[in-house]
Motif scaffolding. Structure first.
Motif, short mmCIF file in Angstrom:
data_model
loop_
_atom_site.label_atom_id
_atom_site.label_comp_id
_atom_site.label_asym_id
_atom_site.label_seq_id
_atom_site.Cartn_x
_atom_site.Cartn_y
_atom_site.Cartn_z
N ASP A 20 -31.58 39.76 11.01
CA ASP A 20 -33.00 39.34 10.95
C ASP A 20 -33.77 40.82 10.70
O ASP A 20 -35.02 41.15 11.30
CB ASP A 20 -33.07 37.82 12.05
CG ASP A 20 -32.27 36.61 11.14
OD1 ASP A 20 -32.68 37.20 10.50
OD2 ASP A 20 -32.48 36.35 12.25
N ASP A 21 -33.49 41.92 9.93
CA ASP A 21 -34.27 42.80 9.81
C ASP A 21 -33.80 43.75 11.37
O ASP A 21 -34.96 44.66 11.87
CB ASP A 21 -35.57 42.82 10.14
CG ASP A 21 -35.65 42.63 7.91
OD1 ASP A 21 -34.73 42.99 7.21
OD2 ASP A 21 -36.40 41.32 7.60
N ARG A 22 -33.41 43.15 12.27
CA ARG A 22 -33.47 44.27 13.42
C ARG A 22 -31.91 44.78 13.46
O ARG A 22 -31.17 44.50 12.38
CB ARG A 22 -33.33 43.44 14.86
CG ARG A 22 -34.89 42.49 15.29
CD ARG A 22 -34.47 41.80 16.40
NE ARG A 22 -35.70 41.96 17.01
CZ ARG A 22 -36.39 40.63 17.90
NH1 ARG A 22 -35.25 39.87 18.17
NH2 ARG A 22 -37.43 40.71 17.91
N LEU A 23 -32.19 46.41 14.43
CA LEU A 23 -30.71 46.96 13.87
C LEU A 23 -30.02 46.71 15.58
O LEU A 23 -31.02 46.80 16.93
CB LEU A 23 -31.34 48.80 14.45
CG LEU A 23 -30.43 49.58 13.75
CD1 LEU A 23 -29.46 49.13 13.29
CD2 LEU A 23 -30.43 50.42 14.38
N GLU B 128 -37.93 53.07 15.15
CA GLU B 128 -37.03 51.77 15.88
C GLU B 128 -36.64 51.54 16.84
O GLU B 128 -35.96 52.56 16.91
CB GLU B 128 -36.32 51.15 14.53
CG GLU B 128 -35.06 51.55 13.73
CD GLU B 128 -34.44 50.89 12.85
OE1 GLU B 128 -34.29 49.81 13.07
OE2 GLU B 128 -33.67 51.41 12.12
N ASP C 180 -25.60 40.65 8.52
CA ASP C 180 -26.27 40.61 7.64
C ASP C 180 -25.31 41.83 7.33
O ASP C 180 -25.00 41.73 5.88
CB ASP C 180 -27.78 40.48 7.79
CG ASP C 180 -28.08 39.59 8.19
OD1 ASP C 180 -27.80 37.93 8.12
OD2 ASP C 180 -30.02 39.40 8.37
N LYS D 161 -26.85 45.20 10.86
CA LYS D 161 -28.48 44.69 10.50
C LYS D 161 -28.00 43.28 11.10
O LYS D 161 -27.05 42.99 10.54
CB LYS D 161 -29.38 45.10 9.73
CG LYS D 161 -29.40 45.98 9.54
CD LYS D 161 -31.47 46.83 10.05
CE LYS D 161 -31.34 47.88 9.52
NZ LYS D 161 -33.22 47.43 9.81
#
Length: 139
Positions: free
Chosen positions: A11-14, A126, A89, A9
């Protein structure tokens, strides 16, 4: 044949990279800053006697670099036979994905990601951005 991607991850993206390119994932280690290096270079770390370059993936993707109080994870990848540590992250799972779920990056993807994302996997809840690890590790 299903694709195996090691995920992380940012910034909240995979994101995902080919699992065959990943050497290991670790908590951030004590490292040495490199004077006058670009902001994408977080420093050098000694991993079992081998000096490894640390790339701040946040900075590489055009975001604010990690600060001294942040505790990113290190995803150590192999680039031309050499280990490079990408700071992320959080490290996720290894996923097996059907190649039929892979498509081109959406046109709405930020410009800073356009060159580094080879495509996206559509998952149930997602999108997983497939990262070009060779380009991402360039500083």
């Amino acid at each position: 044949m299903r694709h195996q991607l090691a995920t992380f991850k940012l910034d909240d993206r995979l994101y995902g990279v080919d699992v065959a390119r990943v050497q290991e994932a670790l908590k951030i280690q004590a490292h040495t800053p490199v004077p006058h290096a670009p902001r994408t270079v977080a420093g050098l770390v000694n991993l079992r006697g081998q000096v490894v370059l640390m790339v701040d993936l946040r900075a590489r993707l055009g975001r604010e670099p990690y600060g001294p109080d942040d505790e990113p994870m290190m995803m150590v990848v192999n680039i031309d036979g050499e280990p490079i540590s990408l700071l992320v992250d959080a490290v996720g799972d290894v996923l097996e994905l059907d190649p039929d779920t892979f498509g081109p990056p959406p046109p709405t993807l930020e410009e800073s990601l356009q060159e580094l994302v080879t495509g996206v996997y559509s998952m149930e809840d997602e999108l997983l951005l497939s990262l070009d690890v060779d380009l991402a590790a360039q500083v």
